[in-house]
Design a protein around this motif. Sequence first.
Motif, PDB file in Angstrom:
ATOM      1  N   GLU A 239       0.922  -1.273   0.030  1.00 14.16           N
ATOM      2  CA  GLU A 239      -0.002   0.122   0.053  1.00 14.16           C
ATOM      3  C   GLU A 239       0.769   1.098  -0.073  1.00 14.16           C
ATOM      4  OE1 GLU A 239      -2.407  -0.491   3.507  1.00 14.16           O
ATOM      5  OE2 GLU A 239      -4.066  -1.816   2.521  1.00 14.16           O
ATOM      6  N   LEU A 240       2.021   1.357   0.659  1.00 15.72           N
ATOM      7  CA  LEU A 240       3.041   2.229   0.674  1.00 15.72           C
ATOM      8  C   LEU A 240       3.276   2.759  -0.426  1.00 15.72           C
ATOM      9  CD1 LEU A 240       4.453   1.827   4.141  1.00 15.72           C
ATOM     10  CD2 LEU A 240       2.858   3.538   3.581  1.00 15.72           C
ATOM     11  N   HIS A 241       3.959   1.403  -1.229  1.00 16.77           N
ATOM     12  CA  HIS A 241       4.553   1.583  -2.696  1.00 16.77           C
ATOM     13  C   HIS A 241       3.639   2.174  -3.475  1.00 16.77           C
ATOM     14  CE1 HIS A 241       8.360  -0.187  -1.673  1.00 16.77           C
ATOM     15  NE2 HIS A 241       8.073  -1.406  -1.513  1.00 16.77           N
ATOM     16  N   ASN A 242       2.162   1.854  -3.445  1.00 17.20           N
ATOM     17  CA  ASN A 242       1.199   2.142  -4.398  1.00 17.20           C
ATOM     18  C   ASN A 242       0.969   3.746  -4.145  1.00 17.20           C
ATOM     19  OD1 ASN A 242       1.237  -0.224  -5.789  1.00 17.20           O
ATOM     20  ND2 ASN A 242      -0.818  -0.813  -4.385  1.00 17.20           N
ATOM     21  N   ALA A 243       0.958   4.122  -2.757  1.00 17.89           N
ATOM     22  CA  ALA A 243       0.606   5.564  -2.581  1.00 17.89           C
ATOM     23  C   ALA A 243       1.606   6.395  -2.970  1.00 17.89           C
ATOM     24  CB  ALA A 243       0.386   5.585  -1.008  1.00 17.89           C
ATOM     25  N   TYR A 244       2.924   6.021  -2.770  1.00 21.52           N
ATOM     26  CA  TYR A 244       3.931   6.996  -3.216  1.00 21.52           C
ATOM     27  C   TYR A 244       4.149   7.136  -4.585  1.00 21.52           C
ATOM     28  CZ  TYR A 244       9.048   8.652  -3.295  1.00 21.52           C
ATOM     29  OH  TYR A 244       9.883   9.484  -3.364  1.00 21.52           O
ATOM     30  N   ALA A 245       3.955   6.033  -5.410  1.00 22.81           N
ATOM     31  CA  ALA A 245       3.734   5.958  -6.798  1.00 22.81           C
ATOM     32  C   ALA A 245       3.002   6.981  -7.490  1.00 22.81           C
ATOM     33  CB  ALA A 245       3.930   4.457  -7.345  1.00 22.81           C
ATOM     34  N   LEU A 246       1.691   6.857  -6.826  1.00 23.10           N
ATOM     35  CA  LEU A 246       0.574   7.666  -7.200  1.00 23.10           C
ATOM     36  C   LEU A 246       1.027   9.287  -6.836  1.00 23.10           C
ATOM     37  CD1 LEU A 246      -2.313   8.169  -8.300  1.00 23.10           C
ATOM     38  CD2 LEU A 246      -3.215   7.859  -5.882  1.00 23.10           C
ATOM     39  N   ILE A 247       1.676   9.545  -5.792  1.00 26.53           N
ATOM     40  CA  ILE A 247       2.063  10.863  -5.483  1.00 26.53           C
ATOM     41  C   ILE A 247       2.952  11.452  -6.562  1.00 26.53           C
ATOM     42  CG2 ILE A 247       2.980  12.345  -3.654  1.00 26.53           C
ATOM     43  CD1 ILE A 247       1.540  10.787  -1.614  1.00 26.53           C
ATOM     44  N   ARG A 248       3.995  10.607  -6.686  1.00 27.78           N
ATOM     45  CA  ARG A 248       4.997  10.910  -7.603  1.00 27.78           C
ATOM     46  C   ARG A 248       4.490  11.370  -9.049  1.00 27.78           C
ATOM     47  NH1 ARG A 248       9.711   6.579  -7.311  1.00 27.78           N
ATOM     48  NH2 ARG A 248      10.409   7.783  -9.120  1.00 27.78           N
ATOM     49  N   GLU A 249       3.554  10.369  -9.469  1.00 29.74           N
ATOM     50  CA  GLU A 249       3.011  10.516 -10.536  1.00 29.74           C
ATOM     51  C   GLU A 249       2.229  11.884 -10.768  1.00 29.74           C
ATOM     52  OE1 GLU A 249      -0.489   8.508 -13.452  1.00 29.74           O
ATOM     53  OE2 GLU A 249       0.584   7.441 -11.815  1.00 29.74           O
ATOM     54  N   ARG A 250       1.370  12.068  -9.853  1.00 29.29           N
ATOM     55  CA  ARG A 250       0.639  13.215  -9.778  1.00 29.29           C
ATOM     56  C   ARG A 250       1.264  14.686  -9.650  1.00 29.29           C
ATOM     57  NH1 ARG A 250      -4.684  13.760  -8.198  1.00 29.29           N
ATOM     58  NH2 ARG A 250      -5.614  15.723  -8.450  1.00 29.29           N
ATOM     59  N   ARG A 251       2.425  14.615  -8.681  1.00 25.51           N
ATOM     60  CA  ARG A 251       3.268  15.594  -8.693  1.00 25.51           C
ATOM     61  C   ARG A 251       4.373  15.868  -9.727  1.00 25.51           C
ATOM     62  NH1 ARG A 251       2.847  17.193  -3.052  1.00 25.51           N
ATOM     63  NH2 ARG A 251       4.623  18.891  -3.504  1.00 25.51           N
ATOM     64  N   GLY A 252       4.603  14.863 -10.575  1.00 29.46           N
ATOM     65  CA  GLY A 252       5.543  14.948 -11.603  1.00 29.46           C
ATOM     66  C   GLY A 252       6.847  14.700 -11.284  1.00 29.46           C
ATOM     67  N   PHE A 253       7.078  13.893 -10.089  1.00 19.84           N
ATOM     68  CA  PHE A 253       8.626  13.734  -9.663  1.00 19.84           C
ATOM     69  C   PHE A 253       8.815  12.245 -10.154  1.00 19.84           C
ATOM     70  CE2 PHE A 253       7.245  17.128  -6.834  1.00 19.84           C
ATOM     71  CZ  PHE A 253       8.467  17.838  -6.622  1.00 19.84           C
ATOM     72  N   ARG A 254      10.197  12.026 -10.314  1.00 19.65           N
ATOM     73  CA  ARG A 254      10.721  10.723 -10.704  1.00 19.65           C
ATOM     74  C   ARG A 254      11.455  10.079  -9.485  1.00 19.65           C
ATOM     75  NH1 ARG A 254       9.720   9.225 -15.857  1.00 19.65           N
ATOM     76  NH2 ARG A 254       9.224  11.033 -17.370  1.00 19.65           N
TER      77      ARG A 254
END
Length: 254
Positions: A239-254
């Motif tokens: 769940e933490l991996h998925n949440a962090y991936a979603l935030i990075r995608e939404r904020r445009g960070f790699r």
Amino acid sequence: MFWPITLLGALAGWLLASIPGALLGGLLGQVLDRRLGLDSWASLRERMRSGAPLQGEALLFVLLGRLAKSGGRVSEAHIRVARAEMQRRGLDQAGQREAIDAFYRGKSGDDSLRQPLRRLRDREQAAAVLQACWRMARAEGRVNTREHELIMLWGKWLGWSRDEVAAQDRDAGRRQGAPASRGGAYEEAMQLLGVRADSEMQVIKRAYRKLLSQHHPDKLAGSGASPAQVRDATERTRELHNAYALIRERRGFR
């Protein structure tokens, strides 16, 4: 004492013998079709393959099992959703066992679901099935392509339009109190990491790594945690991996 029965048997045999074969076959076929609920060759093949036709709770949990397995593996999140559906329907112990059997039957992917879904004409029941399917598809946070295709196909077999099927996704989210939109998923991810929408990305990264360190299953396994605790930690890490991936995608960070 046995004479009347013998006479009746002989009389029945004489009557059957006097009916032409094609007519007898047609009469027997009509009786069997009515008794077994067969309306096509597909339904006959389904009956011969799986016994009683899929319907009610059995049909629902076969669908849920098919969805859970569609991504290649069934996760703890999928199991939790299946258990929640059992509770939502108030199944007793026997009903839960049947639901579990149906869920694992769905995982095998052996059943043809077209005819059972076409027979489900009650709109309210069909809506409840579609909503449960959307909840299962969102068990891990987002709906993958295969899950989406399956639900849309099942909706088509139910006689629903694509827009009507998609609307049940929104209803499913409201019924379980979880956000169904992608924006809602983003807010949920921020809450999971304990950060705000205006937090810097470095702050978010530190929060993510700290939680990951606390809940990593390898760390718990080394400290003598039970298998159940390790499984919970594995799910939490996912769940933490998925949440962090979603935030990075939404904020445009790699």
